[in-house]
Design a protein around this motif. Structure first.
Motif, PDB file in Angstrom:
ATOM      1  N   TYR A  56       0.948  -1.277   0.054  1.00 46.38           N
ATOM      2  CA  TYR A  56       0.218  -0.102   0.099  1.00 46.38           C
ATOM      3  C   TYR A  56       0.735   1.266   0.049  1.00 46.38           C
ATOM      4  CZ  TYR A  56       1.188   0.086   4.941  1.00 46.38           C
ATOM      5  OH  TYR A  56       2.054   0.253   6.192  1.00 46.38           O
ATOM      6  N   THR A  57       0.303   2.468  -0.379  1.00 45.46           N
ATOM      7  CA  THR A  57       0.710   3.722  -0.170  1.00 45.46           C
ATOM      8  C   THR A  57       0.195   4.824   0.360  1.00 45.46           C
ATOM      9  OG1 THR A  57      -0.390   4.837  -2.146  1.00 45.46           O
ATOM     10  CG2 THR A  57       1.278   3.412  -2.647  1.00 45.46           C
ATOM     11  N   VAL A  58       1.006   5.576   0.894  1.00 44.17           N
ATOM     12  CA  VAL A  58       0.085   6.576   2.094  1.00 44.17           C
ATOM     13  C   VAL A  58      -1.186   7.312   1.258  1.00 44.17           C
ATOM     14  CG1 VAL A  58       2.123   7.064   3.297  1.00 44.17           C
ATOM     15  CG2 VAL A  58       1.599   8.496   1.223  1.00 44.17           C
ATOM     16  N   ASP A  59      -1.161   7.215  -0.188  1.00 44.76           N
ATOM     17  CA  ASP A  59      -2.404   7.769  -0.655  1.00 44.76           C
ATOM     18  C   ASP A  59      -3.728   6.685  -0.507  1.00 44.76           C
ATOM     19  OD1 ASP A  59      -1.240  10.203  -1.480  1.00 44.76           O
ATOM     20  OD2 ASP A  59      -0.001   9.250  -3.147  1.00 44.76           O
ATOM     21  N   GLY A  60      -3.359   5.385  -0.177  1.00 40.59           N
ATOM     22  CA  GLY A  60      -4.711   4.549  -0.168  1.00 40.59           C
ATOM     23  C   GLY A  60      -4.425   3.670  -1.312  1.00 40.59           C
ATOM     24  N   ASP A  61      -3.371   3.700  -2.236  1.00 43.79           N
ATOM     25  CA  ASP A  61      -3.305   2.789  -3.321  1.00 43.79           C
ATOM     26  C   ASP A  61      -2.936   1.381  -2.746  1.00 43.79           C
ATOM     27  OD1 ASP A  61      -3.996   4.310  -5.611  1.00 43.79           O
ATOM     28  OD2 ASP A  61      -2.010   5.456  -5.250  1.00 43.79           O
ATOM     29  N   ARG A  62      -3.436   0.325  -3.328  1.00 41.88           N
ATOM     30  CA  ARG A  62      -3.379  -1.057  -2.930  1.00 41.88           C
ATOM     31  C   ARG A  62      -2.859  -1.937  -3.913  1.00 41.88           C
ATOM     32  NH1 ARG A  62      -6.668  -5.463  -3.584  1.00 41.88           N
ATOM     33  NH2 ARG A  62      -6.580  -7.172  -2.555  1.00 41.88           N
ATOM     34  N   ILE A  63      -1.945  -2.729  -3.250  1.00 41.58           N
ATOM     35  CA  ILE A  63      -1.596  -3.962  -4.466  1.00 41.58           C
ATOM     36  C   ILE A  63      -2.177  -5.243  -3.583  1.00 41.58           C
ATOM     37  CG2 ILE A  63       0.375  -5.502  -4.853  1.00 41.58           C
ATOM     38  CD1 ILE A  63       2.271  -3.184  -5.414  1.00 41.58           C
ATOM     39  N   GLY A  64      -2.868  -5.736  -4.376  1.00 39.66           N
ATOM     40  CA  GLY A  64      -3.205  -7.202  -4.071  1.00 39.66           C
ATOM     41  C   GLY A  64      -2.774  -8.565  -4.569  1.00 39.66           C
ATOM     42  N   TYR A  65      -3.557  -9.464  -4.943  1.00 37.77           N
ATOM     43  CA  TYR A  65      -2.794 -10.668  -5.511  1.00 37.77           C
ATOM     44  C   TYR A  65      -3.097 -10.695  -6.778  1.00 37.77           C
ATOM     45  CZ  TYR A  65      -3.101 -11.497  -0.593  1.00 37.77           C
ATOM     46  OH  TYR A  65      -2.874 -11.079   1.047  1.00 37.77           O
ATOM     47  N   GLY A  66      -3.381  -9.702  -7.579  1.00 39.37           N
ATOM     48  CA  GLY A  66      -3.689  -9.994  -8.885  1.00 39.37           C
ATOM     49  C   GLY A  66      -4.912 -10.339  -9.624  1.00 39.37           C
ATOM     50  N   GLY A  67      -5.714 -10.765  -8.803  1.00 35.94           N
ATOM     51  CA  GLY A  67      -7.148 -11.140  -9.541  1.00 35.94           C
ATOM     52  C   GLY A  67      -8.042 -10.027  -9.722  1.00 35.94           C
TER      53      GLY A  67
END
Length: 225
Positions: free
Chosen positions: A146-157
């Motif tokens: 995640y970033t401080v801006d609320g952007d997320r990395i999940g598992y790609g699905g």
């Protein structure tokens, strides 16, 4: 700094893509000891309890229970199941868990209590059986990076991105809270989200709530690629 195209929008160098960052993020999370994980899970649950309490106090419900969607942990994800059992006793809340009905489609949310029959669904994740769909007011989103801006990395699905997009396009003011370990924090400019990525309202880690009006940044250690 990310490269730029003629439109002025940032493009991603290869190392900034979610696919390139996932192996390092997974390794950082897997390196946590069982004790570190247990302490972090308890802190996350405590912070989340406070956030839910604030939501219940502020949101007009008209006697309706607030629908809270949690998740069943897989792999090295934060384990909130003890907290779920406690929240199930709160008559102001209705707990749900996500169900994958169709691949590459939004999730469905079904009511859950500690007595609800469960069965493995897609990817072997336990899912509630024999309950109807619910529309969540709060969605807890398992978050790898995640970033401080609320952007997320999940598992790609892409399941949560599609789900949040559908909820927001449908006019639902769903509060999306990422649940992550602090080791998943990404340094500035490391990750540039895709156009379809849905930003979270906040991320809850064992170190605090990011972003948010009362967020403190002391002691955070960003993950780097």
């Amino acid at each position: 700094m990310a490269a730029r195209i003629a439109s002025g929008k940032p493009t991603k160098p290869r190392e900034a893509t979610a696919a390139a960052l996932r192996p390092r993020l997974r390794a950082l999370r897997a390196a946590m000891s069982a004790t570190e994980r247990a302490v972090a899970d308890a802190r996350i649950a405590g912070l989340l309890q406070g956030r839910i309490h604030d939501y219940l106090a502020a949101a007009p419900r008209g006697g309706r229970r607030v629908v809270l969607s949690a998740f069943w942990p897989i792999g090295d994800e934060p384990d909130l199941r003890p907290a779920l059992r406690a929240w199930a006793r709160d008559d102001r809340l209705e707990l749900t868990l996500p169900v994958i009905l169709t691949k590459a489609a939004p999730l469905e949310f079904r009511a859950w209590t500690p007595d609800t029959p469960m069965a493995p669904g897609a990817y072997g994740i336990p899912e509630p059986q024999s309950t109807g769909p619910r529309t969540p007011d709060i969605v807890l989103v398992p978050t790898l990076g995640y970033t401080v801006d609320g952007d997320r990395i999940g598992y790609g699905g892409g399941y949560y991105d599609r789900t949040l997009a559908a909820l927001r396009q449908g006019g639902h003011e769903t509060l999306a809270l990422g649940i992550a370990y602090a080791c998943g924090r990404l340094a500035p400019d490391v990750h540039v989200p895709e156009p379809h990525d849905m930003r979270l309202d906040a991320i809850i880690t064992e170190e605090g709530c990011i972003p948010g009006p009362h967020t403190t940044d002391q002691g955070a250690t960003p993950a780097t690629p």
